[in-house]
Design a protein around this motif. Structure first.
Motif, PDB file in Angstrom:
ATOM      1  N   ILE A   1      -6.796   4.422  -4.837  1.00  0.00           N
ATOM      2  CA  ILE A   1      -7.638   3.351  -4.293  1.00  0.00           C
ATOM      3  C   ILE A   1      -6.896   2.011  -4.293  1.00  0.00           C
ATOM      4  O   ILE A   1      -7.248   1.085  -3.558  1.00  0.00           O
ATOM      5  CB  ILE A   1      -8.945   3.247  -5.104  1.00  0.00           C
ATOM      6  CG1 ILE A   1      -9.666   4.598  -5.117  1.00  0.00           C
ATOM      7  CG2 ILE A   1      -9.873   2.187  -4.536  1.00  0.00           C
ATOM      8  CD1 ILE A   1      -9.955   5.149  -3.751  1.00  0.00           C
TER       9      ILE A   1
ATOM     10  N   ASN B   1     -13.214  -6.245  -3.523  1.00  0.00           N
ATOM     11  CA  ASN B   1     -13.066  -5.493  -2.289  1.00  0.00           C
ATOM     12  C   ASN B   1     -14.147  -4.412  -2.315  1.00  0.00           C
ATOM     13  O   ASN B   1     -14.096  -3.477  -3.113  1.00  0.00           O
ATOM     14  CB  ASN B   1     -11.669  -4.867  -2.215  1.00  0.00           C
ATOM     15  CG  ASN B   1     -11.429  -4.116  -0.929  1.00  0.00           C
ATOM     16  OD1 ASN B   1     -12.285  -3.366  -0.477  1.00  0.00           O
ATOM     17  ND2 ASN B   1     -10.259  -4.299  -0.345  1.00  0.00           N
TER      18      ASN B   1
ATOM     19  N   THR C   1     -15.109  -1.888  -0.525  1.00  0.00           N
ATOM     20  CA  THR C   1     -14.748  -0.481  -0.325  1.00  0.00           C
ATOM     21  C   THR C   1     -14.022   0.082  -1.541  1.00  0.00           C
ATOM     22  O   THR C   1     -14.337   1.181  -2.020  1.00  0.00           O
ATOM     23  CB  THR C   1     -13.868  -0.334   0.929  1.00  0.00           C
ATOM     24  OG1 THR C   1     -14.548  -0.882   2.056  1.00  0.00           O
ATOM     25  CG2 THR C   1     -13.549   1.136   1.186  1.00  0.00           C
ATOM     26  N   ALA C   2     -13.041  -0.684  -2.050  1.00  0.00           N
ATOM     27  CA  ALA C   2     -12.270  -0.225  -3.208  1.00  0.00           C
ATOM     28  C   ALA C   2     -13.161  -0.060  -4.430  1.00  0.00           C
ATOM     29  O   ALA C   2     -13.064   0.927  -5.176  1.00  0.00           O
ATOM     30  CB  ALA C   2     -11.141  -1.204  -3.498  1.00  0.00           C
TER      31      ALA C   2
ATOM     32  N   LYS D   1       0.814  -1.207   0.000  1.00  0.00           N
ATOM     33  CA  LYS D   1       0.000   0.000   0.000  1.00  0.00           C
ATOM     34  C   LYS D   1       0.852   1.264   0.000  1.00  0.00           C
ATOM     35  O   LYS D   1       0.386   2.334  -0.403  1.00  0.00           O
ATOM     36  CB  LYS D   1      -0.947   0.006   1.187  1.00  0.00           C
ATOM     37  CG  LYS D   1      -0.264   0.091   2.545  1.00  0.00           C
ATOM     38  CD  LYS D   1      -1.269  -0.014   3.665  1.00  0.00           C
ATOM     39  CE  LYS D   1      -0.581   0.046   5.042  1.00  0.00           C
ATOM     40  NZ  LYS D   1      -1.559  -0.115   6.150  1.00  0.00           N
TER      41      LYS D   1
ATOM     42  N   TYR E   1      -6.037  -0.084  -1.050  1.00  0.00           N
ATOM     43  CA  TYR E   1      -6.886  -1.121  -0.455  1.00  0.00           C
ATOM     44  C   TYR E   1      -6.496  -2.506  -0.967  1.00  0.00           C
ATOM     45  O   TYR E   1      -6.524  -3.489  -0.221  1.00  0.00           O
ATOM     46  CB  TYR E   1      -8.363  -0.857  -0.772  1.00  0.00           C
ATOM     47  CG  TYR E   1      -8.953   0.316  -0.052  1.00  0.00           C
ATOM     48  CD1 TYR E   1      -9.373   0.199   1.274  1.00  0.00           C
ATOM     49  CD2 TYR E   1      -9.103   1.546  -0.687  1.00  0.00           C
ATOM     50  CE1 TYR E   1      -9.935   1.283   1.939  1.00  0.00           C
ATOM     51  CE2 TYR E   1      -9.656   2.632  -0.030  1.00  0.00           C
ATOM     52  CZ  TYR E   1     -10.071   2.497   1.284  1.00  0.00           C
ATOM     53  OH  TYR E   1     -10.611   3.561   1.950  1.00  0.00           O
ATOM     54  N   ASP E   2      -6.143  -2.602  -2.256  1.00  0.00           N
ATOM     55  CA  ASP E   2      -5.811  -3.890  -2.850  1.00  0.00           C
ATOM     56  C   ASP E   2      -4.379  -4.308  -2.539  1.00  0.00           C
ATOM     57  O   ASP E   2      -4.096  -5.486  -2.290  1.00  0.00           O
ATOM     58  CB  ASP E   2      -6.005  -3.813  -4.371  1.00  0.00           C
ATOM     59  CG  ASP E   2      -7.387  -3.334  -4.755  1.00  0.00           C
ATOM     60  OD1 ASP E   2      -8.360  -4.028  -4.419  1.00  0.00           O
ATOM     61  OD2 ASP E   2      -7.489  -2.257  -5.372  1.00  0.00           O
TER      62      ASP E   2
END
Length: 956
Positions: A216, A159, A161-162, A16, A219-220
């Motif tokens: 974003i 995901n 949220t992503a 991240k 997140y992944d």
């Protein structure tokens, strides 16, 4: 130290942090430049070409990061630092999404890498350094944002949220483009104070959304530990379920997902090249077909009537030969032979003499129509291959339209083009040879050579042919050039509707939408509700101007393109010779009707269709209705629906996906062309210090020279060297099939840096009048003068802002010599227009009268208050320049060379000074800045020289 089975981990950090560092440095680069620029150079960076502070009070991105020190240095330094995390981000995204045999992750990663390089290009090459390369890199970056964003959305891991934030930021990014473009046009075209500040806010918003979208990935990438080790197994493939799959699980099985069809499974570059080759052969077909009209037109144009060469339009009906079993068997077994023979149409440019060049084009059209009709019929039993051929046919039309869009309405491979006037004929021919080589390796799958046993279907071949003929005509007459329908709804200045560039891209985008509907939902196109909607759109397009009419045009465009698969598939259900032969015959009849509406004075039976474009439109929609009816009889809804069902084979879906990839590339290319061609509207006259206005009139014979070559570039050279600030062009409406659906004013205006007013449009049935001006056109009105018997006489009355003074310019083309009463009525109409004008006025005209005789005395009268630029010039019949309320300082007649059959007449005027007298003076007594160019004295240049007086005339 930590260890794993492969060794010791010296250092590690979460993936991240790649996203965090990319976001930090990217935002830092832009906003540090903004803060520093606002602090040090506020008034300079908010100023644009029209306004400064306080009208404009916030800078654009380009003004902020451009050439000023030190903000440019801060920006470039931090962007350079951003490049490392950026490349790492693209690499990690590929590792995250890659699956064995999957094409999409490789495609998206490649786009990401190229996009990053393009970013460096426009950052480190500013518009001051090299404007063209700066724009190329900027456009490349922007257009690649679309496939990068959509690709990331499609491949996004599940995901929640992503996914949510990606959707929000992508929606905001693309949604912002609409007001961004709107306020840019308000600033650039309409010169609205403060519009650029609002535009700047939207431009900065794009930066926020663009960088935020990539942020974003934090997140992944939290599932990655950079040693680099995948600690959660997210890159193993089995756990990497794409977003499209997750959404689809709630509604249907994965196998029927559009996203899976396009981005899932394995792909072959060889198959992709095959698809590209087929599409280029489609481009060849449309290029050769659209060149036939303009090469035939050359002959009646110079004969001023029927020449006999018009019979070559019938070369399109060669599909009738498919009714002969031996021919049908040959074309099914060896279609490549006919595709090879069709190359004669592209190679015709090698012949300089017009007649044999025309015959080669006719041969190319004949073989091309036969080849495509035979191929469609031969693939009738293989829905996947037939689908691919129909897609190639449609995408070939889109590619042809884009080629013309990029080349200002001339197709660069037409036989009226060459290396001198902007042609790419040799390149086009080489690509065509390669395309035929590749596509001819495969033969159709049908083995039925003997008879015409067809599945028993309803309807008839004649009805199917009527529908296809109407569709071919509509596609050719309205969609073979992206600006044709724009000229239909254009009504002059101030601009209240679309303009050819950039809005030609809207037409091409609508063609793409229609293609997708026809590819995936063909059953939706053959309903009466769809036909009724399209008919209403056609009526709106025909009867309304500006944006209202253009919206109707876009709906009609979508419908026409969507019909192609259903109509062609229906025709393959019947005997091929009769069906496709009749289709092209009906297409030819519609072409003739389309010509007769304006050429009625020169053709037998012409008055029957005089000015009846409304009837042509009604006939077209009626033919389409017949085609819809035939599709309903011959193609059961279940069959059309199955084209997008689970029953479609994997190969079928794969072939379809290649078409989508190529369509995406074509649309991005169209957007790039629109950006590059966006007009600057910052033009400067040739002699502003002297407040000189040089005006000319020229009858340009439809931009075809004496030897049947496109003449725009030669016209450009003459206009530029004569330093014409204002020029009226007559016989300038080329937006018909017989003229190639062209618009000479686009190239001339963009290359010369002039405003352009395309006079009464093609739906007004004239031979055309156009105005080009270095001065802003404040207002313009189009007129059709009384013409009870002969051809319509167009006129444009434009008000120009010349050095702060408003001056009217009237461009007019009178009727032909035979129609005496028409010309008398027209002279009275123009006299009234001139009398009603309260400003200084210049008439640039084609009057068809002798000096001081007949109608001349109506144009030059007490009522009109107009003066002849040179009353002693007795050798005129057609072209005249009249004026009032402005000082005339010079007059010249310049020979035409081999461009057209009419000379150029030029007048020089001083703005802001009274008319003056008729005393002629020597050139030596004239200021140098007011003189005519020297190079046209004596023998002149390229056939252009001062003639009749053998010199210009000057007046006190």
């Amino acid at each position: 130290m930590a260890k794993d089975k492969d060794g010791v981990v010296v250092a590690s950090f979460s993936g991240k942090w790649v996203s965090y560092s990319h976001t930090l440095f990217a935002y830092g680069a832009f906003f540090s430049a903004l803060i520093i620029g606002m602090s040090l150079h506020f008034h300079k960076i908010v100023k644009n070409e029209h306004y400064g502070y306080p009208d404009e009070w916030f800078p654009s991105v380009s003004a902020t990061i451009g050439d000023r020190y030190p903000e440019r240095s801060f920006f470039q330094l931090l962007i350079a630092v951003t490049s490392g995390p950026r490349f790492a981000l693209v690499a990690l995204w590929y590792m995250l999404t890659a699956r064995p045999g999957s094409f999409a992750p490789k495609f998206v990663a490649t786009v990401g890498l190229i996009r990053t390089v393009f970013c460096g290009g426009w950052v480190y090459i500013t518009s001051t350094d090299d404007h063209d390369w700066h724009d190329i890199f900027m456009i490349g970056y922007l257009v690649l944002t679309l496939p990068w964003t959509l690709g990331c959305l499609t491949l996004s891991p599940m995901n929640v949220t992503a996914v949510k934030y990606r959707k929000i930021l992508a929606g905001l990014f693309f949604g912002t483009l609409v007001p961004l473009i709107y306020f840019f046009i308000q600033h650039k075209v309409h010169k609205v104070a403060g519009a650029y500040t609002i535009y700047a806010f939207f431009e900065w918003s794009l930066i926020l959304f663009d960088v935020g979208f990539d942020a974003i990935t934090a997140y992944d990438f939290a599932g990655f530990e950079v040693r680099i080790v995948d600690v959660q197994g997210v890159s193993k493939g089995s756990g990497n379920i794409a977003l499209a799959d997750a959404v689809l699980e709630k509604s249907k099985k994965r196998s029927s997902s559009l996203s899976q069809q396009l981005l899932g499974g394995s792909y072959s570059w060889a198959d992709m090249f095959d698809a590209a080759a087929d599409i280029y052969t489609g481009f060849m077909f449309w290029s050769v077909l659209t060149s036939l009209g303009v090469t035939v037109w050359y002959f009646p144009l110079w004969h001023m009537g029927i020449s006999g060469y018009e019979i070559l339009i019938m070369t399109t009906v060669t599909p009738f030969f498919l009714g002969i079993p031996a021919v049908r068997q040959l074309i099914v077994a060896q279609p490549g032979i006919f595709y090879w023979l069709s190359l004669t149409g592209l190679g015709a440019f090698l012949i300089e003499t017009p007649e044999p060049r025309l015959f080669l084009v006719g041969a190319g059209v004949a073989f091309s129509c036969l080849a495509w009709a035979g191929t469609f019929w031969a693939e009738r039993n293989n829905s996947g291959r037939l689908d691919a051929k129909i897609s190639a046919f449609s995408l070939g039309l889109i590619l042809s339209s884009i080629a013309k869009f990029a080349n200002q309405t001339n197709n660069p491979v037409w036989p009226i083009m060459n290396s001198i006037n902007g042609g790419w004929n040799k390149t086009g021919l080489v690509l065509a040879i390669l395309a035929v080589l590749r596509s001819s390796r495969r033969t159709p799958t049908s083995s039925d050579f003997s008879a015409l046993e067809q599945k028993r279907v309803g309807g008839s071949s004649t009805l199917a042919a009527l529908g296809l003929g109407g569709l071919l005509f509509a596609l050719h007459s309205l969609l073979s050039d992206s600006s044709t329908m724009i000229t239909w709804v254009w009504e002059g200045f101030p601009i209240a509707g679309p303009i050819p560039a950039p809005h030609g891209a809207y037409t091409i985008a609508a063609m793409g939408v229609g293609f997708l509907i026809g590819l995936f939902r063909p059953a939706a196109t053959t309903t009466w509700s769809s036909w009724a909607t399209a008919s209403a759109a056609a009526a709106l397009f025909h009867n309304k101007a500006g944006w209202t009419g253009f919206y109707g045009a876009l709906i009609l465009t979508i419908y026409l393109m969507a019909l192609v698969p259903a109509f062609i598939t229906a025709c393959t259900r019947y005997a091929p010779g009769r069906t496709f032969g009749l289709a092209f015959l009906f297409y030819n009849l519609m072409v003739l009707a389309h010509v007769w509406v304006v050429a009625y004075a020169f053709v037998p039976g012409g008055p029957l269709l005089r000015e009846r474009t409304d009837l042509v439109m009604i006939f077209t929609m009626a033919l389409l209705a017949i085609g819809v009816y035939t599709c309903q009889l011959s193609l059961p809804p279940t069959e059309l629906s199955s084209k997008y069902s689970k029953a479609a084979t994997p190969d079928h879906r794969k072939l379809r996906s290649y078409s989508i990839y190529i369509l995406t590339i074509l649309q991005l290319l169209s957007v790039s062309v629109a950006y590059l061609r966006f007009p600057t509207f910052d033009y400067t006259p040739y002699h502003p210090q002297e407040k000189l206005l040089t005006a000319g009139i020229w009858t340009v014979h439809f931009a075809l020279d004496n030897d049947m070559w496109s003449s725009e570039r030669r016209m450009r050279d003459a206009i530029k060297e004569l330093e014409l600030d204002v020029v009226g062009l007559l016989e300038s409406d080329l937006q018909r099939i017989i003229m190639g659906n062209r618009d000479m004013t686009q190239f001339l205006a963009e290359d010369l840096g002039m405003y352009a007013d395309f006079g009464p449009g093609p739906n007004k049935h004239t031979w055309g009048a156009a105005l080009l001006s270095k001065f802003p056109i404040v207002n313009s009105t189009h007129f059709l003068l009384p013409s009870p018997v002969g051809e319509l006489a167009p006129a444009i009355l434009a008000t120009l802002d010349c050095y702060g003074e408003l001056i009217d310019v009237l461009v007019f083309h009178s009727g032909q010599e035979e129609d005496v009463e028409d010309r008398r009525l027209q002279s009275l109409g123009i006299e009234q227009i001139m009398a009603d004008s309260k400003r200084p006025l210049i008439l640039l005209s084609y009057l068809v009268t002798k000096p001081k005789e007949g109608n001349y005395n109506t144009y030059v009268s007490e009522k009109s208050r107009m003066r002849d630029i040179d009353p002693s010039d007795w050798d005129r019949w057609c072209e005249y320049i009249l004026y009032r309320g402005i000082k005339r300082v010079g007059y010249a007649r310049v020979s035409r060379g081999t461009i057209t059959d009419t000379e150029i007449q030029v007048g020089k005027f001083l703005v802001g000074q009274p008319e003056g007298g008729d005393v002629e003076i020597e050139e030596g007594a004239v200021e140098e800045g007011l003189r005519f160019p020297e190079q046209f004295k004596g023998e002149g240049v390229r056939g252009h020289a001062y003639h009749v007086f053998d010199r210009p005339r000057y007046y006190a």
